[in-house]
Design a protein around this motif. Structure first.
Motif, PDB file in Angstrom:
ATOM      1  N   GLU A  58       0.837  -1.206   0.000  1.00  0.00           N
ATOM      2  CA  GLU A  58       0.000   0.000   0.000  1.00  0.00           C
ATOM      3  C   GLU A  58       0.867   1.248   0.000  1.00  0.00           C
ATOM      4  O   GLU A  58       0.542   2.253  -0.630  1.00  0.00           O
ATOM      5  N   ARG A  59       1.974   1.183   0.701  1.00  0.00           N
ATOM      6  CA  ARG A  59       2.900   2.321   0.753  1.00  0.00           C
ATOM      7  C   ARG A  59       3.469   2.614  -0.631  1.00  0.00           C
ATOM      8  O   ARG A  59       3.586   3.774  -1.032  1.00  0.00           O
ATOM      9  N   MET A  62       0.783   4.384  -2.655  1.00  0.00           N
ATOM     10  CA  MET A  62       0.603   5.798  -2.277  1.00  0.00           C
ATOM     11  C   MET A  62       1.771   6.666  -2.715  1.00  0.00           C
ATOM     12  O   MET A  62       1.573   7.737  -3.287  1.00  0.00           O
ATOM     13  N   ARG A  63       2.985   6.225  -2.451  1.00  0.00           N
ATOM     14  CA  ARG A  63       4.170   7.058  -2.690  1.00  0.00           C
ATOM     15  C   ARG A  63       4.662   7.044  -4.130  1.00  0.00           C
ATOM     16  O   ARG A  63       5.124   8.065  -4.624  1.00  0.00           O
ATOM     17  N   LEU A  66       0.279   6.939  -6.854  1.00  0.00           N
ATOM     18  CA  LEU A  66      -0.713   8.005  -6.693  1.00  0.00           C
ATOM     19  C   LEU A  66      -0.084   9.377  -6.469  1.00  0.00           C
ATOM     20  O   LEU A  66      -0.528  10.363  -7.061  1.00  0.00           O
TER      21      LEU A  66
END
Length: 155
Positions: A58-59, A62-63, A66
């Motif tokens: 997930e990290r 996000m980084r 997205l």
């Protein structure tokens, strides 16, 4: 202390790592995210010929995807963390915790002697293990008075 001893004696397999969810490096980010949502997991192992070549978390989403406005149809190999640190099921929990702490990881692939993925160890599993050793302390913590609003909330 009993916990310190148990961390060195108990193996990673004692934590019941979750089954590994795998995708190929050519899988799109959108397909990977859909699988993560469907399986309710925070990471996927990226594998070729039953060997781990990366991990997508997930990290990473996000980084690397997205936050930089990259297209979701891009291959996951562009955003995964390559050659992730792994742990063997027979290694101690202490060794796994040390690797997670040193690398800042929330997930570690669990691999057998042949390097084939057999599970994923998450920080959540380790927290559950710690709660087993300190149930009275964990479950009976008083509320933090600073965390309670002093004024009434809402309309």
């Amino acid at each position: 202390m009993e916990l310190a001893r148990n961390l060195r004696i108990d193996s990673v397999s004692r934590l019941n790592p979750t089954a590994p969810r795998q995708v190929s490096p050519s899988c799109s980010v959108a397909q990977a995210v859909a699988l993560m949502r469907q399986e309710k997991v925070g990471c996927l192992l990226v594998c070729e010929a039953e060997q781990i070549v990366g991990i997508f978390t997930e990290r990473d989403l996000m980084r690397r995807v997205l936050a930089t406005n990259k297209p979701l149809n891009s291959p996951i190999s562009d955003f995964m963390t390559g050659n992730p640190v792994a742990v063997h099921p027979k290694e101690s929990i202490h060794a796994a915790v040390r690797r997670m702490e040193e690398g800042g990881y929330r997930h570690l692939p669990v691999v057998n002697d042949a390097g084939k993925p057999v599970g994923i160890l998450s920080a959540k599993r380790i927290i559950h293990y710690l709660v087993e050793h300190f149930p009275a302390t964990i479950y009976n913590l008083p509320p933090d008075p600073g965390a309670v609003p002093q004024e009434r909330e809402g309309a």
